[in-house]
Design a protein around this motif. Structure first.
Motif, PDB file in Angstrom:
ATOM      1  N   GLY A  86      51.446 -11.498 -36.604  1.00  0.00           N
ATOM      2  CA  GLY A  86      50.805 -11.220 -37.884  1.00  0.00           C
ATOM      3  C   GLY A  86      51.783 -11.359 -39.036  1.00  0.00           C
ATOM      4  O   GLY A  86      52.990 -11.180 -38.871  1.00  0.00           O
ATOM      5  N   GLY A  87      51.238 -11.666 -40.201  1.00  0.00           N
ATOM      6  CA  GLY A  87      52.068 -11.864 -41.388  1.00  0.00           C
ATOM      7  C   GLY A  87      51.794 -10.861 -42.482  1.00  0.00           C
ATOM      8  O   GLY A  87      51.154  -9.818 -42.256  1.00  0.00           O
ATOM      9  N   ARG A  88      52.276 -11.209 -43.663  1.00  0.00           N
ATOM     10  CA  ARG A  88      52.147 -10.348 -44.833  1.00  0.00           C
ATOM     11  C   ARG A  88      50.683  -9.977 -45.096  1.00  0.00           C
ATOM     12  O   ARG A  88      50.381  -8.895 -45.592  1.00  0.00           O
ATOM     13  CB  ARG A  88      52.697 -11.109 -46.051  1.00  0.00           C
ATOM     14  N   ARG A 125      58.722 -12.513 -41.025  1.00  0.00           N
ATOM     15  CA  ARG A 125      59.727 -11.681 -41.679  1.00  0.00           C
ATOM     16  C   ARG A 125      59.135 -10.901 -42.841  1.00  0.00           C
ATOM     17  O   ARG A 125      59.515  -9.757 -43.086  1.00  0.00           O
ATOM     18  CB  ARG A 125      60.882 -12.565 -42.165  1.00  0.00           C
ATOM     19  N   ALA A 126      58.170 -11.509 -43.533  1.00  0.00           N
ATOM     20  CA  ALA A 126      57.553 -10.805 -44.663  1.00  0.00           C
ATOM     21  C   ALA A 126      56.887  -9.517 -44.167  1.00  0.00           C
ATOM     22  O   ALA A 126      56.966  -8.477 -44.826  1.00  0.00           O
ATOM     23  CB  ALA A 126      56.542 -11.716 -45.355  1.00  0.00           C
ATOM     24  N   ALA A 127      56.246  -9.591 -42.994  1.00  0.00           N
ATOM     25  CA  ALA A 127      55.584  -8.400 -42.441  1.00  0.00           C
ATOM     26  C   ALA A 127      56.614  -7.361 -42.015  1.00  0.00           C
ATOM     27  O   ALA A 127      56.409  -6.157 -42.193  1.00  0.00           O
ATOM     28  CB  ALA A 127      54.705  -8.799 -41.257  1.00  0.00           C
ATOM     29  N   ILE A 148      59.762 -13.074 -35.569  1.00  0.00           N
ATOM     30  CA  ILE A 148      59.857 -14.410 -34.982  1.00  0.00           C
ATOM     31  C   ILE A 148      60.410 -15.339 -36.052  1.00  0.00           C
ATOM     32  O   ILE A 148      59.950 -15.308 -37.193  1.00  0.00           O
ATOM     33  CB  ILE A 148      58.458 -14.918 -34.558  1.00  0.00           C
ATOM     34  N   GLY A 149      61.377 -16.179 -35.698  1.00  0.00           N
ATOM     35  CA  GLY A 149      61.835 -17.169 -36.668  1.00  0.00           C
ATOM     36  C   GLY A 149      63.318 -17.402 -36.643  1.00  0.00           C
ATOM     37  O   GLY A 149      64.021 -16.959 -35.721  1.00  0.00           O
ATOM     38  N   GLN A 150      63.775 -18.077 -37.674  1.00  0.00           N
ATOM     39  CA  GLN A 150      65.175 -18.483 -37.771  1.00  0.00           C
ATOM     40  C   GLN A 150      66.113 -17.286 -37.639  1.00  0.00           C
ATOM     41  O   GLN A 150      67.153 -17.365 -36.997  1.00  0.00           O
ATOM     42  CB  GLN A 150      65.390 -19.165 -39.119  1.00  0.00           C
ATOM     43  N   THR A 151      65.743 -16.172 -38.282  1.00  0.00           N
ATOM     44  CA  THR A 151      66.583 -14.985 -38.207  1.00  0.00           C
ATOM     45  C   THR A 151      65.953 -13.909 -37.319  1.00  0.00           C
ATOM     46  O   THR A 151      66.344 -12.755 -37.359  1.00  0.00           O
ATOM     47  CB  THR A 151      66.857 -14.423 -39.622  1.00  0.00           C
ATOM     48  N   GLY A 152      64.965 -14.336 -36.530  1.00  0.00           N
ATOM     49  CA  GLY A 152      64.339 -13.431 -35.570  1.00  0.00           C
ATOM     50  C   GLY A 152      64.441 -14.032 -34.192  1.00  0.00           C
ATOM     51  O   GLY A 152      65.449 -14.649 -33.852  1.00  0.00           O
ATOM     52  N   LYS A 153      63.390 -13.875 -33.397  1.00  0.00           N
ATOM     53  CA  LYS A 153      63.419 -14.415 -32.034  1.00  0.00           C
ATOM     54  C   LYS A 153      62.843 -15.822 -31.997  1.00  0.00           C
ATOM     55  O   LYS A 153      61.937 -16.141 -32.760  1.00  0.00           O
ATOM     56  CB  LYS A 153      62.625 -13.504 -31.109  1.00  0.00           C
ATOM     57  N   GLY A 184      47.307 -14.731 -40.606  1.00  0.00           N
ATOM     58  CA  GLY A 184      47.820 -14.377 -41.933  1.00  0.00           C
ATOM     59  C   GLY A 184      49.292 -14.686 -42.091  1.00  0.00           C
ATOM     60  O   GLY A 184      50.034 -13.968 -42.756  1.00  0.00           O
ATOM     61  N   ILE A 185      49.708 -15.786 -41.479  1.00  0.00           N
ATOM     62  CA  ILE A 185      51.093 -16.268 -41.582  1.00  0.00           C
ATOM     63  C   ILE A 185      51.038 -17.655 -42.219  1.00  0.00           C
ATOM     64  O   ILE A 185      50.286 -18.520 -41.744  1.00  0.00           O
ATOM     65  CB  ILE A 185      51.761 -16.328 -40.188  1.00  0.00           C
ATOM     66  N   SER A 186      51.819 -17.867 -43.280  1.00  0.00           N
ATOM     67  CA  SER A 186      51.701 -19.134 -44.013  1.00  0.00           C
ATOM     68  C   SER A 186      52.326 -20.301 -43.263  1.00  0.00           C
ATOM     69  O   SER A 186      51.872 -21.439 -43.378  1.00  0.00           O
ATOM     70  CB  SER A 186      52.337 -19.003 -45.404  1.00  0.00           C
ATOM     71  N   ILE A 232      59.118 -22.701 -43.120  1.00  0.00           N
ATOM     72  CA  ILE A 232      59.961 -23.367 -42.107  1.00  0.00           C
ATOM     73  C   ILE A 232      60.778 -22.363 -41.305  1.00  0.00           C
ATOM     74  O   ILE A 232      61.017 -22.579 -40.124  1.00  0.00           O
ATOM     75  CB  ILE A 232      60.908 -24.453 -42.688  1.00  0.00           C
ATOM     76  N   GLN A 233      61.182 -21.271 -41.937  1.00  0.00           N
ATOM     77  CA  GLN A 233      61.997 -20.291 -41.199  1.00  0.00           C
ATOM     78  C   GLN A 233      61.179 -19.608 -40.117  1.00  0.00           C
ATOM     79  O   GLN A 233      61.713 -19.167 -39.110  1.00  0.00           O
ATOM     80  CB  GLN A 233      62.577 -19.238 -42.153  1.00  0.00           C
ATOM     81  N   HIS A 234      59.864 -19.490 -40.321  1.00  0.00           N
ATOM     82  CA  HIS A 234      59.016 -18.925 -39.261  1.00  0.00           C
ATOM     83  C   HIS A 234      58.774 -19.984 -38.179  1.00  0.00           C
ATOM     84  O   HIS A 234      58.884 -19.693 -36.984  1.00  0.00           O
ATOM     85  CB  HIS A 234      57.683 -18.420 -39.829  1.00  0.00           C
ATOM     86  N   ILE A 253      45.263 -18.675 -37.853  1.00  0.00           N
ATOM     87  CA  ILE A 253      44.116 -18.135 -38.590  1.00  0.00           C
ATOM     88  C   ILE A 253      44.604 -17.851 -40.004  1.00  0.00           C
ATOM     89  O   ILE A 253      45.531 -17.055 -40.197  1.00  0.00           O
ATOM     90  CB  ILE A 253      43.598 -16.819 -37.948  1.00  0.00           C
ATOM     91  N   ASN A 254      44.033 -18.537 -40.964  1.00  0.00           N
ATOM     92  CA  ASN A 254      44.501 -18.380 -42.345  1.00  0.00           C
ATOM     93  C   ASN A 254      43.348 -18.727 -43.264  1.00  0.00           C
ATOM     94  O   ASN A 254      42.582 -19.660 -42.993  1.00  0.00           O
ATOM     95  CB  ASN A 254      45.691 -19.318 -42.598  1.00  0.00           C
ATOM     96  N   LYS A 255      43.224 -17.988 -44.374  1.00  0.00           N
ATOM     97  CA  LYS A 255      42.082 -18.295 -45.241  1.00  0.00           C
ATOM     98  C   LYS A 255      42.395 -19.410 -46.233  1.00  0.00           C
ATOM     99  O   LYS A 255      41.495 -19.864 -46.936  1.00  0.00           O
ATOM    100  CB  LYS A 255      41.553 -17.037 -45.924  1.00  0.00           C
TER     101      LYS A 255
END
Ligand code: FAD
Length: 335
Positions: free
Chosen positions: A225-227, A254-256, A268-273, A284-286, A289-291, A304-306
């Motif tokens: 999930g995202g922001r 990361r935003a979340a 999850i991502g460049q600075t995550g897993k 709800g994740i855009s 690139i880092q994600h 899933i994104n609106k």
């Protein structure tokens, strides 16, 4: 999908000029071998030389379960690297000199470890102690001295050649299949390398987030999930979906995480897993690139994104343009 599949899971092969001896640094915890090491072992086997598994431990007796587990993967030799401080969890500052010593005593040409949090901490220190360069996050072995690694958050792949006498490498676990247990112990000779030098570093404590769910980087299904989730409470709809899917892990952008909706360990991502599950569902994740750097090697990506213009749709196998607060509970209910 951009560049990702190119180097992923490079086929097993050996090279005209093979490695001499490759040390595989074994990661283990609470008496169990950690899966990341089995991926590193596959990479090490591709180098074509003999394999020595280096197991950091307090003493040879406490290393027994790990020695037994490694015997199932047919190494040429096993080296238990002991230091009394390793009765506590293995701190990089204590492990690195042991691995460097093991490399010197065994005349290793290569040292390989998984690019896990632990491997990332240990291996550069080993390289520094041996006065060589480290190659980090390799996703393919091109030759015994040449490796492919992602740069610019995975937007390009660099092929690098290590000219040092000893090649010190971390490998991305998701880029190599795990080594499969043979079912019969190899009977590889077990020896010990010991060091008990005083260190300025000691293990004090660790705070572990306890969860009954599978580890994010080992789960076959991940719901992220995202922001747009807007609160920690709202993350519950992702947990409900994960429960319905069975043994799924929950992740976050990361935003979340920065907004306090999800724990740091879920990033999850460049600075995550970096994950590569069979199924990734991002709500709800855009798709910054880092994600993407952390999940674009997933086998099936559902977004899933609106916003129909959200970049995550460019890497998604299935895209659902919808409000997640309607779509996610509906999916859970239909499942
Ligand atoms: P946003 O970009 O704000 O996207 C939210 C999305 O939700 C939007 O696309 C919107 O359309 C959609 N949305 C809103 N409401 C709804 C709704 N009701 N239903 C459906 N969709 C909805 N990010 C990471 O994730 N991992 C990293 O490791 C990481 N490392 C970074 C390292 C560096 C050096 C830098 C600079 C940045 C890093 N980032 C990382 C941050 C990254 O650039 C993005 O800011 C972040 O990924 C955005 O998170 P998000 O997609 O949750 O939020």
């Amino acid at each position: 999908r951009p560049l990702t599949a190119v180097a992923a899971r490079s086929a097993a092969r050996t090279f005209a000029s093979a490695a001499g001896t490759t040390l595989v640094v074994v990661e283990h915890k609470n008496g169990a071998l950690l899966p990341a090491t089995l991926h590193a072992l596959t990479a090490a086997k591709q180098l074509g030389g003999s394999i020595t598994a280096v197991i950091p431990a307090a003493d040879t007796a406490s290393a027994t379960p790990i020695v037994d587990a490694m015997q199932q993967h047919a190494p040429s030799a096993i080296l238990v690297a002991t230091h009394s401080a390793l009765a506590k969890p293995a701190v990089a500052e204590i492990v690195a000199p042991l691995v460097a010593k093991a490399a010197e005593t065994s005349g290793a040409t290569h040292i390989v470890a998984a690019h896990s949090s632990w491997g990332k901490n240990v291996i550069p220190r080993v390289a520094a102690l041996l006065d060589v360069s480290a190659v980090s996050d390799a996703v393919a072995i091109v030759a015994e001295d040449t490796f492919t690694r992602p740069i610019f958050a995975g937007n390009a792949l660099a092929t690098v050649k290590a000219t040092d006498k000893v090649k010190v490498v971390t490998v991305r676990p998701t880029a190599f299949e795990p080594s499969v247990a043979t079912g019969t112990p190899a009977g590889a000779p077990v020896s010990e390398v010991a060091a008990d030098a005083a260190t300025a570093t000691e293990f004090v404590k660790e705070d572990i987030v306890k969860s009954d769910r599978p580890e994010l980087d080992a789960a076959k299904i991940v719901v992220a999930g995202g922001r747009a989730l807007k609160s920690a409470e709202n993350f519950q709809i992702l947990y409900d979906l994960a429960d319905k899917l069975g043994n799924a892990a929950v992740g976050a952008s990361r935003a979340a995480v920065d907004a306090g909706y999800a724990d740091n360990s879920l990033q999850i991502g460049q600075t995550g897993k970096v994950i590569a599950p069979q199924l990734y569902i991002g709500a709800g994740i855009s798709g910054a690139i880092q994600h993407l750097a952390g999940m674009k090697d997933s086998k099936v990506i559902v977004a899933i994104n609106k916003d129909p213009e959200a970049p995550i749709f460019a890497v998604a196998d299935y895209g659902l343009e919808a409000d997640l607060f309607e779509a996610v509970p509906e999916m859970t209910q239909k499942l």
